[in-house]
Design an enzyme around this catalytic site. Structure first.
Site, PDB file in Angstrom:
ATOM      1  N   ASP A 139     212.253  26.440 -20.203  1.00 16.28           N
ATOM      2  CA  ASP A 139     212.193  27.588 -21.114  1.00 16.28           C
ATOM      3  C   ASP A 139     213.077  28.680 -20.509  1.00 16.28           C
ATOM      4  OD1 ASP A 139     211.568  29.996 -22.427  1.00 16.28           O
ATOM      5  OD2 ASP A 139     209.556  29.297 -22.926  1.00 16.28           O
ATOM      6  N   GLY A 182     198.964  31.341  -9.534  1.00 17.43           N
ATOM      7  CA  GLY A 182     199.216  30.148 -10.352  1.00 17.43           C
ATOM      8  C   GLY A 182     200.663  29.720 -10.188  1.00 17.43           C
ATOM      9  N   GLU A 184     193.807  30.454 -23.179  1.00 18.21           N
ATOM     10  CA  GLU A 184     193.614  29.946 -21.805  1.00 18.21           C
ATOM     11  C   GLU A 184     193.152  31.021 -20.830  1.00 18.21           C
ATOM     12  OE1 GLU A 184     197.088  27.740 -20.548  1.00 18.21           O
ATOM     13  OE2 GLU A 184     196.229  25.926 -21.402  1.00 18.21           O
ATOM     14  N   GLU A 187     202.959  34.039 -13.985  1.00 17.03           N
ATOM     15  CA  GLU A 187     203.271  33.679 -15.367  1.00 17.03           C
ATOM     16  C   GLU A 187     201.976  33.113 -15.927  1.00 17.03           C
ATOM     17  OE1 GLU A 187     203.312  32.277 -18.330  1.00 17.03           O
ATOM     18  OE2 GLU A 187     204.738  30.646 -17.974  1.00 17.03           O
ATOM     19  N   HIS A 233     205.279  21.325 -16.491  1.00 14.42           N
ATOM     20  CA  HIS A 233     206.112  22.223 -15.677  1.00 14.42           C
ATOM     21  C   HIS A 233     207.578  22.123 -16.099  1.00 14.42           C
ATOM     22  CE1 HIS A 233     202.794  23.457 -13.174  1.00 14.42           C
ATOM     23  NE2 HIS A 233     202.368  22.204 -13.257  1.00 14.42           N
ATOM     24  N   HIS A 250     208.833  28.355 -25.433  1.00 17.81           N
ATOM     25  CA  HIS A 250     207.837  27.295 -25.640  1.00 17.81           C
ATOM     26  C   HIS A 250     206.538  27.846 -26.215  1.00 17.81           C
ATOM     27  CE1 HIS A 250     206.187  28.742 -21.850  1.00 17.81           C
ATOM     28  NE2 HIS A 250     205.144  27.967 -22.033  1.00 17.81           N
TER      29      HIS A 250
HETATM   30  N1  SAH Z   1     204.201  29.933 -11.906  1.00 15.08           N
HETATM   31  C1  SAH Z   1     204.585  28.633 -12.431  1.00 15.08           C
HETATM   32  C2  SAH Z   1     203.476  27.957 -13.222  1.00 15.08           C
HETATM   33  C3  SAH Z   1     202.906  28.770 -14.369  1.00 15.08           C
HETATM   34  S1  SAH Z   1     201.652  27.896 -15.275  1.00 15.08           S
HETATM   35  C4  SAH Z   1     205.839  28.782 -13.260  1.00 15.08           C
HETATM   36  O1  SAH Z   1     206.173  29.932 -13.596  1.00 15.08           O
HETATM   37  O2  SAH Z   1     206.489  27.803 -13.593  1.00 15.08           O
HETATM   38  C5  SAH Z   1     200.150  28.555 -14.648  1.00 15.08           C
HETATM   39  C6  SAH Z   1     199.639  27.879 -13.392  1.00 15.08           C
HETATM   40  O3  SAH Z   1     198.516  28.619 -12.955  1.00 15.08           O
HETATM   41  C7  SAH Z   1     199.166  26.454 -13.561  1.00 15.08           C
HETATM   42  O4  SAH Z   1     199.828  25.611 -12.642  1.00 15.08           O
HETATM   43  C8  SAH Z   1     197.659  26.499 -13.294  1.00 15.08           C
HETATM   44  O5  SAH Z   1     197.159  25.365 -12.596  1.00 15.08           O
HETATM   45  C9  SAH Z   1     197.535  27.754 -12.429  1.00 15.08           C
HETATM   46  N2  SAH Z   1     196.237  28.453 -12.496  1.00 15.08           N
HETATM   47  C10 SAH Z   1     195.649  28.966 -13.598  1.00 15.08           C
HETATM   48  N3  SAH Z   1     194.486  29.567 -13.295  1.00 15.08           N
HETATM   49  C11 SAH Z   1     194.315  29.431 -11.959  1.00 15.08           C
HETATM   50  C12 SAH Z   1     193.282  29.834 -11.043  1.00 15.08           C
HETATM   51  N4  SAH Z   1     192.204  30.496 -11.469  1.00 15.08           N
HETATM   52  N5  SAH Z   1     193.431  29.504  -9.735  1.00 15.08           N
HETATM   53  C13 SAH Z   1     194.521  28.817  -9.313  1.00 15.08           C
HETATM   54  N6  SAH Z   1     195.516  28.412 -10.138  1.00 15.08           N
HETATM   55  C14 SAH Z   1     195.427  28.721 -11.438  1.00 15.08           C
END
Ligand code: SAH
Length: 350
Positions: free
Chosen positions: A32, A59, A149, A140, A26, A289
């Site tokens: 970034d 997420g 991913e 994001e 994070h 990143h």
């Molecule tokens: N929004 C944050 C994190 C982005 S990273 C930021 O901008 O800093 C993406 C995040 O989505 C991760 O923490 C991951 O655990 C979550 N994520 C991905 N797929 C998911 C799903 N199906 N259900 C819940 N969380 C999810």
């Protein structure tokens, strides 16, 4: 019965979510600048779109986007008055499967936003939201090569299940670009290396090395062709199936040089904004990143100004682990010079 939210997940799924448990990943995303500032600007410059709306942060990680959506004010620390002024969304729901959400809850609390932001730990596909519909989805979701991913599937799920008719998605457009690069020295170091390892023929590993795309920063001066867009996503209309695709590309050669690899990157747009906001992860612009993705090709192409490298990019989620990608790139140098004719195809896994 168990309280462990990861219980029952496939190994690869647990691995994926666990990778977001640690603050380090994070930290990288928050630092970034291009990424986080673009999201912030897309929200702060459009307070009129967020005001009194219900927002879903798919997420949410450390909840940074949820907090942006709650407080569209371009200053930090926020003046106390703003926290109380209801300038932002009516309510934000943040969902994340990863344990980072426990810290996100504390972060929201210490910033005095707990009444505005509801954070839920769970899979987006399984949680029950406190609202049947949302007006705006922010997320994001982008991975290396945009689609690594496959978190976009999750955003599309949330769109289809929760987004109100006429609702907005931030961001809503993504485009993958490709270009050819000169990268003789590094290709020799990474690929040529296996030809002779302490006097032994290690070429079985050379083939493996060639199938693995490299995520790295490419200098602009290495780029030998014009960039070409190869894949466009409109988040309002795209379907999960569309993310397995095949597209033709044609790369216009800019100078006499050699081409050792094809690279890919992506651009992201927030077109709902009053003044459109976009950012690029290409070699011509500021570091992100995501860097760029480098696909070494089998041959070295000897290219001349004005010639074209044509080919096809095919991408599909891996059958065993749909978060991984199977990518194929075929290429052909279009030249009048019979001595330099070359074509081939590479298969890559990431
Ligand atoms: N929004 C944050 C994190 C982005 S990273 C930021 O901008 O800093 C993406 C995040 O989505 C991760 O923490 C991951 O655990 C979550 N994520 C991905 N797929 C998911 C799903 N199906 N259900 C819940 N969380 C999810």
């Amino acid at each position: 019965m168990t309280d462990d939210p990861m219980a029952g997940l496939a190994h690869s799924e647990a691995h994926y979510f666990n990778s977001y448990n640690h603050h380090g990943i994070h930290e990288e995303m928050l630092k970034d600048e291009v990424r986080t500032r673009s999201y912030r600007d897309s929200i702060y410059q459009n307070g009129h779109l967020f005001k009194d709306k219900v927002v879903l942060d798919v997420g949410c990680g450390t909840s940074i986007l949820s907090m942006f959506a709650t407080l569209p004010k371009p200053s930090w620390p926020p003046p106390r008055a703003f926290l109380d002024s209801n300038a932002g969304a009516k309510h934000v729901i943040g969902v994340d499967m990863s344990t980072i959400i426990e810290k996100a809850k504390e972060i929201v609390e210490v910033n005095g936003m707990s009444d505005k932001i509801t954070l839920l730990q769970g899979k987006m596909e399984e949680v029950v939201l406190p609202f049947p519909q949302v007006d705006i989805i922010i997320s994001e979701w982008m991975g290396y090569f945009l689609l690594y991913e496959s978190m976009l599937d999750t955003v599309l799920f949330a769109r289809d299940k929760y987004l109100a008719p006429g609702g907005l998605i931030f961001p809503d457009k993504a485009t993958i670009y490709m270009a050819g690069i000169e990268d003789g020295d590094y290709k020799e170091e990474k690929i040529g290396f296996w030809d002779n390892v302490w006097g032994f023929d290690y070429t079985p590993l050379k083939h493996t090395a060639l199938t693995e795309p490299l995520v790295d920063t490419v200098e602009m001066k290495a780029v030998v062709t014009d960039p070409a867009p190869v894949f466009n996503i409109d988040l309002y209309t795209v379907k999960k199936e569309d993310l397995a695709f095949s597209s033709q590309f044609s790369l216009n050669v800019r100078r006499n040089d050699f081409v050792h690899a094809i690279i890919a990157w992506f651009d992201i747009e927030f077109t709902a904004c009053h003044k459109p906001i976009k950012f690029s992860t290409g070699p011509h612009t500021k570091y992100t990143h995501w860097k760029q993705t480098v696909f070494y090709i089998h041959d070295v192409l000897t290219v001349e100004t004005g010639e074209k490298i044509v080919g096809q990019l095919t991408n599909k989620p891996n059958e065993k682990n749909p978060r991984d990608l199977d990518i194929a790139i075929s290429y052909k140098l279009e030249t009048e010079d019979p001595h330099r004719v070359a074509s081939g195809a590479g298969h890559y896994k990431m």
